[in-house]
Motif scaffolding. Structure first.
Motif: not given
Length: 478
Positions: A30, A180, A182, A215, A217
């Motif tokens: 993130n 993942k 973000e 984003k 995944n």
């Protein structure tokens, strides 16, 4: 948009499900990122914080974490990346902030099933050195490009048996697990932005900046290009959102690329199934240090994007290098030789008049494999010339240029030898069997990593032990 990651593919009436296997670590990045262009007072840089959440799904405890920091690869020069105070839920000794490999000790160790959270603040400068593994800056006339690749610390590759510290310093380019992503990315509004991941929202700020919420995944990295003086040409093929970014003067080349993509993507999908991409960014750039660079679903070219065979090769990396990545640096031939083979297949399919050597059926009385071991260099070269053509020629040694010759030999072994072995396998077993082998491999390892023996086992599955052993021999003969 069609989700390419969950589609099913069919070959010979057998449906193969696309399975995305998790790694031993579940990794979430993130990032809060800010891009700052060059000014009269400062060099261009990109800064932010990488908030990393790692779930230990392995069967052993984690005593340390290893992060790859490409900007700090050269100990003889000042680091391109500045790493400030690192925060970790399992406090321990931190070392290597100014080095290629950053090590964070974990205390107490992270047990199986537990989670560790790390915050790594970073500030990475763009360079004009032309290194293809670093974030670069370039300008020409009224155009400016910032190639934002490998600008943040990323977790080193975690193998099924744990960390391999001896491997991590062998290449500037990071070798990492699927994860993942973000991201909040803030960029001056007057810059055109191409981002490899999907943009969920885009907010205009009163400060003259635009904030992008991003984003993805399941990917290997997040890359971006920040540009002035170019245009974006959107395209959609097979449910893939494609952005081509180039100078207005390159409109003819853009049209050529659009037409080529209309042929290339369906062809590669027919041969290898759907790649692991819902989006693809193709951009022109400057000072990138190579004719082209591919990182995940992001391709940037030096100047002209319409680069023929190079373009075909780079696009093939969406299948070999991104959808499937080699599980070790030494296995990189699986990325490069397979991309060469894919581009060769496409080139052959576009010929109006087929080659005399069509490979449509197994060739009778072509006893390739038993004699390979006995071939000397002259025999090998002549055989490849007869079958494949002039592209098979190995690098030539020239006295006084030993270093260049060694580089050429390395490229030859990584790009060409494996491609030739694949072509010989196709010559021996026929088009239909070869397509089944390639499709099975592509679907079985999609979203995963693979090594040479994984592919040889696929060959064995669809032929026999002797053919598989002969293919292994072909990889090491020349």
């Amino acid at each position: 948009m069609v989700n390419k990651r969950i589609l099913k593919n069919s070959i010979c009436g057998v449906f193969l499900s696309t399975l995305l296997l998790g790694t031993e670590l579940k990794i979430n990045y993130n990032l809060d990122v800010y891009f700052h262009p060059r000014t009269d007072q400062t060099s261009g840089f990109i800064e932010g914080v990488n908030h990393v959440r790692i779930v230990n799904n392995s069967h052993t405890e984690l005593k340390e974490l290893y992060f790859h920091n490409a900007g700090n690869h050269d100990p003889k020069h000042a680091p391109l990346s500045e790493i400030s105070s690192i925060r970790c839920s399992h406090g321990g000794k931190v070392s290597g902030q100014d080095s290629l490999v950053l090590i964070i000790g974990l205390f107490p160790p992270v047990q199986a099933g537990e989670t560790v959270i790390v915050d790594i603040p970073f500030k990475t400068y763009f360079t004009s050195s032309g290194n293809p593994s670093l974030p670069t800056y370039g300008s020409r006339k009224d155009t400016v490009t910032y190639n934002a690749i490998h600008y943040y610390p990323v977790l080193e590759y975690f193998y099924s048996d744990g960390w391999h510290p001896d491997e991590y310093g062998k290449t500037i380019k990071p070798h990492s697990n699927f994860a993942k992503y973000e991201m909040d990315l803030t960029v001056p509004t007057d810059f055109l932005v191409g981002i490899s991941s999907s943009i969920s929202t885009q907010i205009e700020l009163e400060t003259g900046h635009t904030k992008y919420k991003i984003k993805d995944n399941h990917t290997l990295s997040s890359s971006a290009v920040f540009i002035k003086g170019m245009q974006k040409y959107p395209l959609n093929i097979s449910g893939i959102q494609i952005e081509i970014i180039a100078q207005k003067s390159q409109e003819k080349h853009v049209k050529n690329i659009q037409a080529r993509l209309e042929k290339l993507i369906p062809f590669y999908e027919k041969q290898f199934g759907n790649a692991l991409m819902d989006k693809l960014v193709i951009s022109s750039g400057y000072s990138i240090g190579s004719r082209a660079i591919t990182t995940s679903n992001y391709i940037i070219f030096q100047d002209k994007i319409d680069d023929g065979h190079v373009f075909d090769h780079e696009l093939a990396h969406q299948w070999f290098g991104f959808s499937i990545q080699a599980d070790a640096y030494a296995e990189n031939w699986l990325n490069e030789s397979f991309a060469e083979y894919a581009s060769w297949l496409f080139e052959r399919s576009q010929k109006v008049k087929p080659d005399p050597f069509t490979f449509t059926k197994p060739i009778p009385d072509l006893n390739i494999w038993p004699e390979i071991k006995a071939m000397d260099m002259e025999d090998w070269t002549q055989f490849l010339l007869d079958v494949i053509g002039e592209k098979s020629l190995p690098p030539i040694y020239r006295p006084g240029k030993q270093t260049n010759w060694e580089n050429a030999a390395n490229i030859y072994s990584k790009y060409i030898v494996g491609s030739h072995a694949l072509q010989m396998l196709q010559a021996s077993e026929g088009d239909s069997v070869m397509q089944i082998i390639m499709m099975d491999y592509s679907m079985l390892f999609k979203g995963k990593t693979a090594n040479t023996e994984d592919f040889i086992n696929i060959i064995k599955k669809h032929t026999d032990d002797k053919i598989a052993d002969n293919f292994r021999l072909a990889l090491t003969t020349n």
